[in-house]
Design a protein around this motif. Structure first.
Motif: not given
Length: 103
Positions: A58-59, A62-63, A65-66, A69
């Motif tokens: 998950t971590k 998330t990294k 995806t950010l 983005r």
């Protein structure tokens, strides 16, 4: 922080050795199935590892995806700047007229 992490690892290793070395008797039930206490311990250990692996994934996701983005936002900004510059260049060419284009 590293010392705390190593201390937790050592405590976990001691707990595993103690649990495996002191298992006696039967009578543990999991989802309607009789299993040994040792098997229940390893099921719990596997569940803990799965949870930690899930947190890690998950971590990481998330990294990622950010980062994507931010990169997408930056590319959009650069694209807008390029479009503005091209529009300015076309406007300048129109203002110069047809006979100045050969220069």
């Amino acid at each position: 922080m590293v010392i705390l992490g190593l201390l937790l690892i050592a405590l976990g290793a001691v707990a595993i050795v103690a649990a495996v070395g002191t298992v006696e008797g039967t009578g543990v039930e999991l989802l309607g199935t009789d299993i040994s206490p040792l098997a229940l311990f390893f099921i719990g250990l596997g569940a803990g590892v799965a949870i930690l692996w899930g947190f890690g994934l998950t971590k990481w996701g998330t990294k990622r995806t950010l980062r994507q983005r931010r990169e997408s936002k930056r590319l959009s900004e650069l694209s807008e700047k390029l479009d503005e510059r091209e529009a300015e260049r076309r406007e300048e060419e129109r203002e110069r007229g047809p006979d100045d284009r050969s220069l």
